[in-house]
Motif scaffolding. Structure first.
Motif: not given
Length: 352
Positions: A294-297, A335-344
């Motif tokens: 879900l959070f990957e999407r 994914s890199e996108e999910l890693s960025r979201c977690i950092g945010q």
């Protein structure tokens, strides 16, 4: 000696009235009086917060009189632990006392206006309001609305499909709230075979407020499976169908369906469907693969970081869900996108 009135429950008891409390947030369902009393006594956090509020519908009535019941809709703010803020509740009690006293001492008064002055009052959308009236009528033994008979007649196929525009939303809500009556679940199941799109989606959306029978749930699951297997999956059908299934006991089939949705390229990034999973199917996030996918999407949305933070903060307030979210955050394969979201997310938390 008068008994102290410290809670909403105490206040209703002091009136010798009956109380029913409904959650009006993620789905419409009845809170038991015991559960609500524990929440009021600061013993437990609110079970299904939405945007850090408890969205509540109160039904107050007297068995000994023919007087119309009192209906109040309030959104009570919650603290960081998801518990009621006593000062806010106490202020509400005072307002409610004044409203009830106005009704008792002056039957012609419009006590609703007193509550409407409170920032806690809210008006549910038409769909949720229709379901509330349908459920509350059943609880106090009142007949369904005048819209019920035309709605059940239509769903039985006694009118042409095109006549749905003449139906009242309240009538469809009355039918859905009476699934156990007169074989209504079977009537709805058969109707879903031929209903035009608009009333079909409406009926499915209204079913989210019911614990639908297994046979009906499996039929809806099959509808969604067939749509997913087609060349052009129907986004509106899948979103409304998920709403209908969200409160059902068909947990494993529903979770398998959600995973299939999240892996179907043509629809896996649809924001309405992702929002439906977050807002209605939050208990399915106990499945770690669903939570991760879900959070990957979500992370791959155009404004993925902002949406991720919004969804995460909303869900983490639900008791029990925090554990599942933290497992997702700690997962190294992402994914890199999910890693960025977690950092945010962590950056947003540190600012607060």
């Amino acid at each position: 000696m008068e008994t102290a009135v410290n809670t909403i429950t105490d206040f209703v008891k002091s009136l010798d009235a009956e109380l029913r409390v409904f959650d009006m947030g993620r789905r419409l369902y009845r809170l038991s009086n015991g559960q609500f009393q524990k929440f009021e006594n600061l013993e437990i956090p609110y079970p299904t917060p939405l945007q850090r509020h408890a969205w509540l519908g109160f039904l107050i009535w007297w068995n000994e009189t023919k007087e119309e019941p009192l209906i109040w809709f309030l959104k009570l703010p919650l603290d960081e632990q998801g518990k009621i803020i006593p000062a806010t509740r106490d202020d509400f009690i005072q307002r409610l006392m004044k409203a009830i006293q106005n009704r008792v001492n002056n039957p012609g008064s419009k006590e609703q206006s007193i509550l409407n002055e409170s920032e806690l009052a809210f008006t549910p959308n038409q769909e949720r309001m229709a379901s509330f009236h349908a459920k509350s009528s059943r609880f106090i033994g009142k007949h369904a609305s005048s819209y019920y008979e035309p709605a059940i007649s239509y769903l039985k196929g006694e009118q042409t499909p095109e006549q749905w525009e003449a139906l009242g939303l309240q009538g469809l809500a009355d039918v859905c709230a009476r699934l156990e009556d007169l074989n209504h679940a079977e009537i709805i199941k058969k109707a879903l075979e031929w209903l035009p799109e608009a009333p079909k989606y409406q009926v499915l959306a209204l079913l989210e407020n019911e614990e639908i029978p297994t046979e009906l749930a499996l039929y809806i699951l099959n509808l969604l499976e067939n749509s997913l297997d087609s060349q052009a999956p129907n986004q509106a059908l899948i979103a409304s169908g998920l709403r209908a299934l969200s409160g059902s006991k068909t947990i494993q089939p529903r979770q398998a369906l959600i995973l299939k949705i999240l892996s179907t390229p043509s629809i896996q990034d649809d924001l309405e469907i992702l929002s439906t999973i977050v807002s209605r199917c939050w208990m399915d996030l106990e499945n770690p693969e669903i939570c991760h996918q879900l959070f990957e999407r979500v992370a791959k949305q155009e404004a993925g970081e902002q949406i991720f933070v919004q969804f995460f903060i909303d869900l983490v307030a639900i008791p029990g869900v925090r554990t599942w979210l933290m497992e997702m955050v700690r997962r190294t394969e992402r994914s890199e996108e999910l890693s960025r979201c977690i950092g945010q997310l962590f950056g947003a938390i540190q600012k607060h």
